[in-house]
Design an enzyme around this catalytic site. Sequence first.
Site, mmCIF file in Angstrom:
data_model
loop_
_atom_site.group_PDB
_atom_site.id
_atom_site.type_symbol
_atom_site.label_atom_id
_atom_site.label_comp_id
_atom_site.label_asym_id
_atom_site.label_seq_id
_atom_site.Cartn_x
_atom_site.Cartn_y
_atom_site.Cartn_z
ATOM 1 N N GLU A 93 0.189 31.599 10.953
ATOM 2 C CA GLU A 93 0.874 30.446 11.544
ATOM 3 C C GLU A 93 0.121 29.945 12.773
ATOM 4 O OE1 GLU A 93 4.383 31.074 14.365
ATOM 5 O OE2 GLU A 93 5.378 30.430 12.518
ATOM 6 N N ASP A 266 3.417 28.825 4.029
ATOM 7 C CA ASP A 266 3.637 27.689 4.923
ATOM 8 C C ASP A 266 2.483 27.510 5.899
ATOM 9 O OD1 ASP A 266 4.358 30.008 6.409
ATOM 10 O OD2 ASP A 266 5.626 28.809 7.733
#
Length: 678
Positions: A93, A266
């Site tokens: 991330e 993600d």
Amino acid sequence: MKWKTSRRRVAMVATGLLFTGGLVGISAGAASGDTTPTAKLALAGPYGDQFLALYQKIKNPANGYFSPEGVPYHSIETLLVEAPDHGHETTSEAFSYWLYLEAMYGRVTQNWAPFNSAWQTMERYIIPKETQSNYNAADPADYAPEALHPSQYPAVGGKLDPAVKVGADPLAAELQSTYGTSQVYGMHWLLDVDNVYGFGNCGDRTSKPAYINTYQRGPQESVWETVPHPSCETFTFGRQGNGGYIPIFIGDSSYAQQWRYTNAPDADARAVQAAYWALTWAKEQGQQGQIATSVANAAKMGDYLRYSMYDKYFKTPGCTSASCAAGTGKNSSTYLMSWYYAWGGSQGSASGSWSWRIGSSHNHGGYQNPFAAWALSTVPELTPRSATAKTDWATSLTRQIDFYTWLQSADGAIAGGATNSWNGNYSAPPSGTPTFYGMAYDEKPVYHDPPSNQWFGFQAWTMERVAEYYYVTGDARAKALLDKWVTWALANTTVSGSTYQIPSTLRWSGRPGGNWQAGTTSVNNANLRVTVVDRTTDVGVAGAYARTLIFYGAKAAHAQSRTTAKALLDAVMTHSDTKGVAVPETRNDYNRFDDVLSGTGDGLFIPSGYTGTMPNGDQIAPGKTFLDIRSFLKQDPEWSKVQTYLNGGAAPTFNYHRFWAQVDVALALADYDRLIGS
């Protein structure tokens, strides 16, 4: 993560897993290796100036956002327990946010060296290099069921059952043919950047950053119940010479040395998103050639990211028992962004040679990224080279918008998600559970402590992607989602001068009003409702939320979105300090540092009969706590605040500077400057 025994291949993943001043030029900072000031800045007003000021704080080596190797830390502060259990770990991330930050910096300064440097650093440190020349796509992994609580491992969860038929992997041959390698080009989700635990890589004790993992044991395993372990298992630590850490998760008579990695889809999708904007802005400057290699690698990452579309064991959607149909071709693809994909293999040759790959059966609304799907299926430079990738991502784009529509509550917020493996073992879901292409509605997919659907941050993150997609394409279906979501979010937001409150904890009731299958266009979600339990001033979530409002407000000419975004940014920036932006956080959950397991309640579970040691000598055994196997935390400069709390005092308060949060605020400032202005 996943584990393998000496007997058979097994893949077993349970959970996974926020100044003004006119600057003439700016240094990219030591982390990028660039110190050349630039003369031409693509800025229009004070919010652009604030972006550059915050950028400089993030890139200032004295502020401590980057390691000596140039790797972004999860946070400046070290005593931080949330998804990572130490602030100087980092995640995929953080890398993806760094790429986005440097893309925006390239737009502003026409200097693309920092963007390329970020991609190269990511490739060096968090994309594993192991190959899988022995991988058998017809038999990608052996089945091991998940369990509902850590105390059920390894007796129930992680118990190998090679008799359960798994499906075939339809991507491996295509990827091998396209790239001429069996290396998987995706980020592992977690690094111990400073090697605080002392694993090193493959048992060498010293190399850093070091690949590690934590989550492993079902949806109830919070960070407070995890056992940190190396991604390359050589039996050097844990139960030394006899399985290392594997016996905590998998029950068997013997164990094999191995490596295994888990991807957070993600983050990889956000990297693609950043590459799209870098390409767009570099083209405007006539400098796209400077980032051509990085953009091509983003397309490659998107090629492998398709593994996140597949059921964990490549079974077909609609499974209600472990004996459900194994997939052939692409009929095991959901075309959604699931919680992970993972891969691993044998270490050395003492126990033979093997490797495996898996997808994930659990799909969360907060992980979807239709913007990345659109870019990977329509932008020539970002279209992956594999023959079927463009079609896969085009299908995924439509499927993701369908998923949001199915999950959108009557109030406007997006509900949890759907799973193809109820209870993690392909059980039959409760009768009447609505389904999405055969997968059962799951109010809180993947993890339950705390419930994965209660954090407003997932709402802001995922809808910001929808808003970017809407801004670029004008898709009417995306606008319809945003119309409703923004109305709900604004109704639960207050801003007055330097004071602001945005949603924090959400409580859900009801469920989607029907099944969604091919041809469905809507369902009646009148009974799917959400309540805002409490509110927050979290700067990172506020930044992501402001970006959603900016993209939507600019495209839809929505005045309240634009004015609220401005007011939020103005309020957030009143919390500026010398290192970035931060607000006080009281951590009541830090009373769990010394939780002792009682029955099947909260606390660290270690199986009966297991004893081992951490690299620093901390004993791993039944009765130990989160802190017992992380005693180094007691040496942290901030530890006395936690100890006072554990001794009966007040809950400690911290001002955290999370990397992703600083970047979300910085990007919001730049987005406001370029899309709306002063």
